[in-house]
Enzyme design. Sequence first.
Site, PDB file in Angstrom:
ATOM      1  N   GLY A  27       0.836  -1.204   0.000  1.00  0.00           N
ATOM      2  CA  GLY A  27       0.000   0.000   0.000  1.00  0.00           C
ATOM      3  C   GLY A  27       0.863   1.243   0.000  1.00  0.00           C
ATOM      4  O   GLY A  27       1.925   1.276  -0.646  1.00  0.00           O
ATOM      5  N   SER A  28       0.412   2.259   0.726  1.00  0.00           N
ATOM      6  CA  SER A  28       1.104   3.548   0.766  1.00  0.00           C
ATOM      7  C   SER A  28       2.584   3.360   1.122  1.00  0.00           C
ATOM      8  O   SER A  28       3.478   3.741   0.368  1.00  0.00           O
ATOM      9  CB  SER A  28       0.394   4.461   1.774  1.00  0.00           C
ATOM     10  OG  SER A  28       1.113   5.649   1.932  1.00  0.00           O
ATOM     11  N   GLN A  29       2.872   2.755   2.269  1.00  0.00           N
ATOM     12  CA  GLN A  29       4.267   2.569   2.682  1.00  0.00           C
ATOM     13  C   GLN A  29       4.940   1.434   1.897  1.00  0.00           C
ATOM     14  O   GLN A  29       6.042   1.597   1.386  1.00  0.00           O
ATOM     15  CB  GLN A  29       4.338   2.263   4.183  1.00  0.00           C
ATOM     16  CG  GLN A  29       4.073   3.459   5.063  1.00  0.00           C
ATOM     17  CD  GLN A  29       5.139   4.521   4.942  1.00  0.00           C
ATOM     18  OE1 GLN A  29       6.340   4.269   5.013  1.00  0.00           O
ATOM     19  NE2 GLN A  29       4.722   5.750   4.728  1.00  0.00           N
ATOM     20  N   SER A  52      -5.415 -10.137  -3.862  1.00  0.00           N
ATOM     21  CA  SER A  52      -5.115  -8.711  -3.779  1.00  0.00           C
ATOM     22  C   SER A  52      -4.773  -8.169  -5.169  1.00  0.00           C
ATOM     23  O   SER A  52      -3.932  -8.740  -5.877  1.00  0.00           O
ATOM     24  CB  SER A  52      -3.930  -8.464  -2.846  1.00  0.00           C
ATOM     25  OG  SER A  52      -3.440  -7.152  -3.042  1.00  0.00           O
ATOM     26  N   HIS A  85      -4.357  -2.599  12.368  1.00  0.00           N
ATOM     27  CA  HIS A  85      -5.376  -3.432  13.016  1.00  0.00           C
ATOM     28  C   HIS A  85      -5.439  -4.859  12.456  1.00  0.00           C
ATOM     29  O   HIS A  85      -6.089  -5.709  13.050  1.00  0.00           O
ATOM     30  CB  HIS A  85      -6.752  -2.760  12.944  1.00  0.00           C
ATOM     31  CG  HIS A  85      -7.282  -2.618  11.560  1.00  0.00           C
ATOM     32  ND1 HIS A  85      -6.977  -1.542  10.761  1.00  0.00           N
ATOM     33  CD2 HIS A  85      -8.068  -3.416  10.829  1.00  0.00           C
ATOM     34  CE1 HIS A  85      -7.562  -1.692   9.604  1.00  0.00           C
ATOM     35  NE2 HIS A  85      -8.238  -2.819   9.611  1.00  0.00           N
ATOM     36  N   VAL A  86      -4.789  -5.139  11.334  1.00  0.00           N
ATOM     37  CA  VAL A  86      -4.774  -6.531  10.844  1.00  0.00           C
ATOM     38  C   VAL A  86      -3.450  -7.244  11.167  1.00  0.00           C
ATOM     39  O   VAL A  86      -3.307  -8.432  10.915  1.00  0.00           O
ATOM     40  CB  VAL A  86      -5.068  -6.644   9.316  1.00  0.00           C
ATOM     41  CG1 VAL A  86      -6.370  -5.979   8.953  1.00  0.00           C
ATOM     42  CG2 VAL A  86      -3.936  -6.084   8.488  1.00  0.00           C
ATOM     43  N   HIS A 109       5.449   1.562  12.166  1.00  0.00           N
ATOM     44  CA  HIS A 109       4.751   2.256  13.259  1.00  0.00           C
ATOM     45  C   HIS A 109       4.763   1.283  14.428  1.00  0.00           C
ATOM     46  O   HIS A 109       4.682   0.067  14.217  1.00  0.00           O
ATOM     47  CB  HIS A 109       3.321   2.603  12.798  1.00  0.00           C
ATOM     48  CG  HIS A 109       2.463   3.249  13.836  1.00  0.00           C
ATOM     49  ND1 HIS A 109       2.938   4.149  14.768  1.00  0.00           N
ATOM     50  CD2 HIS A 109       1.124   3.154  14.089  1.00  0.00           C
ATOM     51  CE1 HIS A 109       1.935   4.566  15.535  1.00  0.00           C
ATOM     52  NE2 HIS A 109       0.825   3.959  15.140  1.00  0.00           N
ATOM     53  N   GLU A 229     -13.596  31.176   5.799  1.00  0.00           N
ATOM     54  CA  GLU A 229     -12.788  31.753   6.883  1.00  0.00           C
ATOM     55  C   GLU A 229     -12.218  30.705   7.829  1.00  0.00           C
ATOM     56  O   GLU A 229     -11.117  30.866   8.338  1.00  0.00           O
ATOM     57  CB  GLU A 229     -13.623  32.779   7.679  1.00  0.00           C
ATOM     58  CG  GLU A 229     -14.090  33.978   6.857  1.00  0.00           C
ATOM     59  CD  GLU A 229     -12.936  34.741   6.183  1.00  0.00           C
ATOM     60  OE1 GLU A 229     -11.804  34.704   6.689  1.00  0.00           O
ATOM     61  OE2 GLU A 229     -13.185  35.375   5.134  1.00  0.00           O
ATOM     62  N   SER A 254      -1.264  40.057   8.527  1.00  0.00           N
ATOM     63  CA  SER A 254      -1.369  41.472   8.898  1.00  0.00           C
ATOM     64  C   SER A 254      -1.136  41.652  10.394  1.00  0.00           C
ATOM     65  O   SER A 254      -1.277  40.700  11.171  1.00  0.00           O
ATOM     66  CB  SER A 254      -2.762  41.988   8.549  1.00  0.00           C
ATOM     67  OG  SER A 254      -3.716  41.378   9.414  1.00  0.00           O
TER      68      SER A 254
HETATM   69  P1  NAP Z   1      -2.222   0.746   3.355  1.00  0.00           P
HETATM   70  O1  NAP Z   1      -1.872   1.847   2.399  1.00  0.00           O
HETATM   71  O2  NAP Z   1      -3.614   0.609   3.838  1.00  0.00           O
HETATM   72  O3  NAP Z   1      -1.748  -0.618   2.660  1.00  0.00           O
HETATM   73  C1  NAP Z   1      -1.985  -1.829   3.228  1.00  0.00           C
HETATM   74  C2  NAP Z   1      -1.436  -2.943   2.350  1.00  0.00           C
HETATM   75  O4  NAP Z   1      -1.608  -4.158   3.083  1.00  0.00           O
HETATM   76  C3  NAP Z   1      -2.191  -3.102   1.044  1.00  0.00           C
HETATM   77  O5  NAP Z   1      -1.304  -3.499   0.023  1.00  0.00           O
HETATM   78  C4  NAP Z   1      -3.185  -4.212   1.372  1.00  0.00           C
HETATM   79  O6  NAP Z   1      -3.595  -4.977   0.262  1.00  0.00           O
HETATM   80  C5  NAP Z   1      -2.342  -5.068   2.274  1.00  0.00           C
HETATM   81  N1  NAP Z   1      -3.121  -5.927   3.167  1.00  0.00           N
HETATM   82  C6  NAP Z   1      -4.264  -5.636   3.833  1.00  0.00           C
HETATM   83  N2  NAP Z   1      -4.673  -6.696   4.540  1.00  0.00           N
HETATM   84  C7  NAP Z   1      -3.763  -7.683   4.307  1.00  0.00           C
HETATM   85  C8  NAP Z   1      -3.645  -9.022   4.728  1.00  0.00           C
HETATM   86  N3  NAP Z   1      -4.533  -9.571   5.529  1.00  0.00           N
HETATM   87  N4  NAP Z   1      -2.572  -9.740   4.278  1.00  0.00           N
HETATM   88  C9  NAP Z   1      -1.655  -9.196   3.455  1.00  0.00           C
HETATM   89  N5  NAP Z   1      -1.725  -7.926   3.013  1.00  0.00           N
HETATM   90  C10 NAP Z   1      -2.765  -7.190   3.436  1.00  0.00           C
HETATM   91  O7  NAP Z   1      -1.295   0.813   4.665  1.00  0.00           O
HETATM   92  P2  NAP Z   1      -0.171   1.907   5.038  1.00  0.00           P
HETATM   93  O8  NAP Z   1      -0.816   3.233   5.262  1.00  0.00           O
HETATM   94  O9  NAP Z   1       0.966   1.801   4.094  1.00  0.00           O
HETATM   95  O10 NAP Z   1       0.270   1.388   6.490  1.00  0.00           O
HETATM   96  C11 NAP Z   1       1.179   0.338   6.673  1.00  0.00           C
HETATM   97  C12 NAP Z   1       1.970   0.600   7.947  1.00  0.00           C
HETATM   98  O11 NAP Z   1       2.733   1.789   7.761  1.00  0.00           O
HETATM   99  C13 NAP Z   1       1.117   0.821   9.188  1.00  0.00           C
HETATM  100  O12 NAP Z   1       1.780   0.269  10.291  1.00  0.00           O
HETATM  101  C14 NAP Z   1       1.062   2.335   9.296  1.00  0.00           C
HETATM  102  O13 NAP Z   1       0.848   2.783  10.619  1.00  0.00           O
HETATM  103  C15 NAP Z   1       2.486   2.684   8.843  1.00  0.00           C
HETATM  104  N6  NAP Z   1       2.698   4.049   8.348  1.00  0.00           N
HETATM  105  C16 NAP Z   1       1.878   4.585   7.386  1.00  0.00           C
HETATM  106  C17 NAP Z   1       2.154   5.834   6.884  1.00  0.00           C
HETATM  107  C18 NAP Z   1       1.334   6.418   5.760  1.00  0.00           C
HETATM  108  O14 NAP Z   1       1.677   7.494   5.305  1.00  0.00           O
HETATM  109  N7  NAP Z   1       0.266   5.801   5.263  1.00  0.00           N
HETATM  110  C19 NAP Z   1       3.245   6.579   7.371  1.00  0.00           C
HETATM  111  C20 NAP Z   1       4.083   5.997   8.329  1.00  0.00           C
HETATM  112  C21 NAP Z   1       3.792   4.730   8.804  1.00  0.00           C
HETATM  113  P3  NAP Z   1      -4.357  -4.319  -1.004  1.00  0.00           P
HETATM  114  O15 NAP Z   1      -3.253  -3.660  -1.794  1.00  0.00           O
HETATM  115  O16 NAP Z   1      -4.957  -5.470  -1.708  1.00  0.00           O
HETATM  116  O17 NAP Z   1      -5.343  -3.354  -0.439  1.00  0.00           O
END
Ligand code: NAP
Length: 336
Positions: A27-29, A52, A85-86, A109, A229, A254
């Site tokens: 995902g994002s990270q 996925s 949470h997973v 995290h 505002e 200002s």
């Molecule tokens: P995210 O964007 O929601 O991505 C989650 C990824 O996990 C997706 O690829 C998802 O699959 C996959 N996934 C979900 N359930 C799964 C499962 N049961 N088995 C295997 N893969 C599974 O998460 P994220 O925001 O990157 O967060 C990941 C960690 O980084 C967390 O601990 C978060 O606190 C930390 N973090 C995040 C950020 C941020 O900017 N987002 C910054 C710093 C730290 P799909 O691709 O199919 O959806």
Amino acid sequence: MAVNIYTDKDADMSFLEGKTVGMIGYGSQGHAHALNLHDSGIKVMVGLYEGSASRQVARDAGLAVGSVAEVAKEAEIMMVAIPDHVQKDVYRDEIEPNLGPGKALMFAHGFTIHYQFVVPPPTVDVLMIAPKAPGHRMREHFVEQGIGVPCLLAVHQDATGNAKNIGLAYASGIGCARAGVLETTFKDETESDLFGEQSVLCGGVTALINLAFETLVERGYPPEIAYFECLHELKMIVDLIQQGGFNYMRYSVSDTAEYGDLTRGTRVVDDHVRENMNRVLDDIQSGAFAKEWMAECDEGRHNFLRLRQEARTSRIHEVGRGLREMMPWMNPREIE
Ligand code: NAP
Ligand code: MG
């Protein structure tokens, strides 16, 4: 209390050489870590659940993909980049059975480790590399400017004696050590992160905006004007604060705005708020918030989904939608 800050010169890449980094989640990270490491010449394998859509995306980017269990078996180092949470269930079912001694388990995290939803065996390294930016921004900077975003490094458990070196090499591989690696602890990162998002970034700022908006509307001001505002203009102010702190923001507005700020700000956000912030922090430190949130997830998230729906249909949302349509240049996004 000053923190230690490391950069590329402190990283020894031999701690990753010949090893496979398992990226659990894309995902994002996950995608940003995986691609940056890959570009840095490190062997990466992405672990995802069956079905996925991200599996193909990762393959198309030239990465090896497998189930989480397969990756956990193959990789010496794993980054757990799935939603917090997973992590408990995925760890128990797929990672733990394949976590041989001497491996390194990494997080972005500290939530699940700090609150002990995941308790790894003492034979593995447990550490954190937490970039201080969304993954897409991190990837963009890496590709377009060749620069990194700062990150936090913490070691929870050092079974091999190399945990910190692995963290520094990883931080270098994803580009963060080009900016700076700040050393912290799982406790400090987790608790301050939750407190920041609850009291300021997400909770505090939306409650403050909404209350100010409602105050004006209840006293007869047009909601559209109140929206501009109290909400729309916030970005300009925050950009100035991020760029140069409060001083630069106050220098830019200002004198009237600055005098109002200096004399009225602490009337609005007064000692009651300090008291409330301390209670919010108490719940974070005691683990009450974490327990409540994980129970909410385990029980089907009914309360969370109801609160989300209520917030999405609030008055400020309805007014905002119409106004944002008038400003296509800011790429308005509506979530229903
Ligand atoms: P995210 O964007 O929601 O991505 C989650 C990824 O996990 C997706 O690829 C998802 O699959 C996959 N996934 C979900 N359930 C799964 C499962 N049961 N088995 C295997 N893969 C599974 O998460 P994220 O925001 O990157 O967060 C990941 C960690 O980084 C967390 O601990 C978060 O606190 C930390 N973090 C995040 C950020 C941020 O900017 N987002 C910054 C710093 C730290 P799909 O691709 O199919 O959806
Ligand atoms: Mg955060």
